[in-house]
Design a protein around this motif. Structure first.
Motif, mmCIF file in Angstrom:
data_model
loop_
_atom_site.group_PDB
_atom_site.id
_atom_site.type_symbol
_atom_site.label_atom_id
_atom_site.label_comp_id
_atom_site.label_asym_id
_atom_site.label_seq_id
_atom_site.Cartn_x
_atom_site.Cartn_y
_atom_site.Cartn_z
ATOM 1 N N THR A 12 0.826 -1.204 0.000
ATOM 2 C CA THR A 12 0.000 0.000 0.000
ATOM 3 C C THR A 12 0.859 1.252 0.000
ATOM 4 O O THR A 12 0.557 2.227 -0.698
ATOM 5 C CB THR A 12 -0.938 0.008 1.217
ATOM 6 N N ALA A 13 1.943 1.242 0.771
ATOM 7 C CA ALA A 13 2.851 2.393 0.817
ATOM 8 C C ALA A 13 3.487 2.634 -0.551
ATOM 9 O O ALA A 13 3.577 3.780 -1.023
ATOM 10 C CB ALA A 13 3.920 2.180 1.878
ATOM 11 N N ASP A 14 3.932 1.557 -1.194
ATOM 12 C CA ASP A 14 4.549 1.670 -2.527
ATOM 13 C C ASP A 14 3.526 2.156 -3.550
ATOM 14 O O ASP A 14 3.838 2.985 -4.417
ATOM 15 C CB ASP A 14 5.132 0.333 -2.966
ATOM 16 N N ARG A 15 2.305 1.628 -3.452
ATOM 17 C CA ARG A 15 1.249 2.037 -4.381
ATOM 18 C C ARG A 15 0.906 3.512 -4.186
ATOM 19 O O ARG A 15 0.721 4.244 -5.168
ATOM 20 C CB ARG A 15 -0.003 1.166 -4.145
ATOM 21 N N LEU A 16 0.854 3.963 -2.954
ATOM 22 C CA LEU A 16 0.566 5.365 -2.678
ATOM 23 C C LEU A 16 1.672 6.256 -3.228
ATOM 24 O O LEU A 16 1.399 7.328 -3.788
ATOM 25 C CB LEU A 16 0.406 5.568 -1.173
ATOM 26 N N GLU A 17 2.911 5.829 -3.079
ATOM 27 C CA GLU A 17 4.032 6.590 -3.638
ATOM 28 C C GLU A 17 3.899 6.717 -5.154
ATOM 29 O O GLU A 17 4.113 7.793 -5.728
ATOM 30 C CB GLU A 17 5.354 5.913 -3.278
ATOM 31 N N GLU A 18 3.526 5.616 -5.813
ATOM 32 C CA GLU A 18 3.335 5.646 -7.268
ATOM 33 C C GLU A 18 2.235 6.628 -7.668
ATOM 34 O O GLU A 18 2.391 7.395 -8.633
ATOM 35 C CB GLU A 18 2.980 4.244 -7.777
ATOM 36 N N LEU A 19 1.131 6.629 -6.929
ATOM 37 C CA LEU A 19 0.016 7.521 -7.254
ATOM 38 C C LEU A 19 0.400 8.983 -7.032
ATOM 39 O O LEU A 19 0.005 9.855 -7.816
ATOM 40 C CB LEU A 19 -1.200 7.160 -6.410
ATOM 41 N N VAL A 20 1.146 9.251 -5.967
ATOM 42 C CA VAL A 20 1.597 10.620 -5.693
ATOM 43 C C VAL A 20 2.482 11.113 -6.831
ATOM 44 O O VAL A 20 2.341 12.244 -7.305
ATOM 45 C CB VAL A 20 2.339 10.693 -4.346
ATOM 46 N N HIS A 21 3.393 10.270 -7.302
ATOM 47 C CA HIS A 21 4.278 10.666 -8.398
ATOM 48 C C HIS A 21 3.528 10.742 -9.719
ATOM 49 O O HIS A 21 3.911 11.519 -10.604
ATOM 50 C CB HIS A 21 5.457 9.695 -8.497
ATOM 51 N N GLN A 22 2.474 9.959 -9.861
ATOM 52 C CA GLN A 22 1.631 10.081 -11.050
ATOM 53 C C GLN A 22 0.940 11.439 -11.064
ATOM 54 O O GLN A 22 0.782 12.064 -12.122
ATOM 55 C CB GLN A 22 0.590 8.959 -11.076
ATOM 56 N N TYR A 23 0.546 11.900 -9.889
ATOM 57 C CA TYR A 23 -0.092 13.209 -9.768
ATOM 58 C C TYR A 23 0.911 14.334 -10.025
ATOM 59 O O TYR A 23 0.617 15.311 -10.723
ATOM 60 C CB TYR A 23 -0.702 13.345 -8.366
ATOM 61 N N LEU A 104 -10.003 6.217 1.035
ATOM 62 C CA LEU A 104 -10.521 4.903 1.393
ATOM 63 C C LEU A 104 -9.747 3.830 0.640
ATOM 64 O O LEU A 104 -9.611 3.882 -0.583
ATOM 65 C CB LEU A 104 -12.012 4.820 1.045
ATOM 66 N N LYS A 105 -9.222 2.876 1.392
ATOM 67 C CA LYS A 105 -8.476 1.780 0.768
ATOM 68 C C LYS A 105 -9.421 0.823 0.048
ATOM 69 O O LYS A 105 -10.531 0.585 0.519
ATOM 70 C CB LYS A 105 -7.690 1.008 1.830
ATOM 71 N N PRO A 106 -8.988 0.231 -1.067
ATOM 72 C CA PRO A 106 -7.722 0.489 -1.763
ATOM 73 C C PRO A 106 -7.727 1.854 -2.444
ATOM 74 O O PRO A 106 -8.716 2.248 -3.063
ATOM 75 C CB PRO A 106 -7.649 -0.642 -2.794
ATOM 76 N N VAL A 107 -6.636 2.558 -2.296
ATOM 77 C CA VAL A 107 -6.534 3.914 -2.810
ATOM 78 C C VAL A 107 -6.570 3.907 -4.333
ATOM 79 O O VAL A 107 -5.911 3.094 -4.972
ATOM 80 C CB VAL A 107 -5.222 4.564 -2.321
ATOM 81 N N ASN A 108 -7.346 4.813 -4.923
ATOM 82 C CA ASN A 108 -7.336 4.962 -6.379
ATOM 83 C C ASN A 108 -6.883 6.360 -6.754
ATOM 84 O O ASN A 108 -6.864 7.275 -5.926
ATOM 85 C CB ASN A 108 -8.714 4.640 -6.981
ATOM 86 N N TYR A 109 -6.520 6.519 -8.006
ATOM 87 C CA TYR A 109 -5.929 7.771 -8.461
ATOM 88 C C TYR A 109 -6.908 8.940 -8.362
ATOM 89 O O TYR A 109 -6.535 10.046 -7.964
ATOM 90 C CB TYR A 109 -5.435 7.626 -9.897
ATOM 91 N N GLU A 110 -8.167 8.693 -8.681
ATOM 92 C CA GLU A 110 -9.157 9.768 -8.673
ATOM 93 C C GLU A 110 -9.327 10.356 -7.269
ATOM 94 O O GLU A 110 -9.398 11.569 -7.097
ATOM 95 C CB GLU A 110 -10.497 9.253 -9.198
ATOM 96 N N SER A 111 -9.406 9.488 -6.246
ATOM 97 C CA SER A 111 -9.576 9.987 -4.881
ATOM 98 C C SER A 111 -8.330 10.718 -4.406
ATOM 99 O O SER A 111 -8.411 11.703 -3.674
ATOM 100 C CB SER A 111 -9.926 8.844 -3.930
ATOM 101 N N LEU A 112 -7.165 10.241 -4.826
ATOM 102 C CA LEU A 112 -5.935 10.927 -4.441
ATOM 103 C C LEU A 112 -5.876 12.322 -5.063
ATOM 104 O O LEU A 112 -5.519 13.299 -4.398
ATOM 105 C CB LEU A 112 -4.713 10.116 -4.862
ATOM 106 N N VAL A 113 -6.236 12.435 -6.337
ATOM 107 C CA VAL A 113 -6.242 13.738 -7.000
ATOM 108 C C VAL A 113 -7.185 14.704 -6.284
ATOM 109 O O VAL A 113 -6.838 15.866 -6.037
ATOM 110 C CB VAL A 113 -6.640 13.600 -8.478
#
Length: 256
Positions: A12-23, A104-113
């Protein structure tokens, strides 16, 4: 922009890092921390120094050694937080505010944005915030915790005040509430769901089986392998231990 990730699941931490860098690929991830203990140590070593400071923190609620709220009790944290959670609608409602969002887990890109856009719009508001303001904005107030529980007793309904509860325990996939006068009542929550509902100042998750209040602790004994053995009242008729990994946070809780 600097981001700190507090999450006990590596994937989850790695996935969140990927989404942050995608943003935003220019964002720097300062650290990924799995526990309350590691986070408190990192914050004490890095805040108020010349080292790079976090502008935003992503914080899981349930960490490997305790609830994340213990972090706020041990360090002054003048940084806005976006909580991540896998809990049900009760927790979602508890943390839904008009400031920094939850994911809300699992985190998705739209919610992170959406959360990042909310952070950007409120950045000025949080630039001078203090711990109390942060807690208030994130919904971490004593009034937000459960003050009573509705219990089914046969065909009757009754309420139990939280202050009258000694501890909760799990046995054969059933969770029981034990009052200070030794009433043992089944309750429709798992310990994992109960823990965030209760004020962490008043209740501590001793292990997978017990969630206890301070008045329930009769005696504390040192035990082998650096564990602690507890005597509880009312007597649970089973041994209750604090694992080596939780001893430090347990002592901090006792000294709150």
């Amino acid at each position: 922009m600097n981001v700190l990730i507090i999450e006990d699941e590596d994937f989850t931490a790695d996935r969140l890092e990927e989404l942050v860098h995608q943003y935003d690929a220019s964002i720097t991830i300062l650290a990924k921390l799995p526990s309350v203990r590691d986070t408190v140590q990192w914050l004490r070593e890095n805040l108020s120094t010349n080292r790079p400071q976090p502008d935003l923190i992503f914080m899981d609620i349930h960490l490997e050694d305790d609830l994340c709220f213990r972090i706020f009790e041990q360090v002054h944290l003048p940084v806005p937080v976006i909580f991540t959670t896998a809990f049900d609608e009760y927790m979602i409602k508890a943390f839904r505010v008009n400031s920094i969002d939850y994911l809300l887990k699992p985190v998705n890109y739209e919610s992170l944005v959406a959360a990042m856009q909310k952070y950007q719009s409120l950045k000025r508001q949080f630039s001078q915030t203090d711990l109390d303001t942060l807690k208030e904005a994130m919904g971490i107030r004593r009034a937000d915790y459960k003050t009573r529980f509705l219990i089914n007793v046969g065909t009757r309904l009754r309420t139990i005040e939280t202050i009258d509860i000694a501890y909760f325990y799990s046995e054969e996939k059933i969770t029981f509430l034990v009052t200070k006068d030794n009433q043992r009542l089944p309750i429709d929550y798992s310990l994992d769901k109960l823990a965030p509902m209760l004020n962490p100042v008043d209740f501590f998750r001793a292990n997978r089986q017990f969630l206890l209040s301070l008045p329930a602790i009769k005696n504390i004994h040192t035990y082998s392998n650096s564990k602690l053995k507890l005597e509880l009242t009312p007597d649970p008729k089973t041994e209750v231990f604090i694992s080596k990994e939780k001893v430090s946070s347990f002592k901090d809780w006792l000294d709150t």
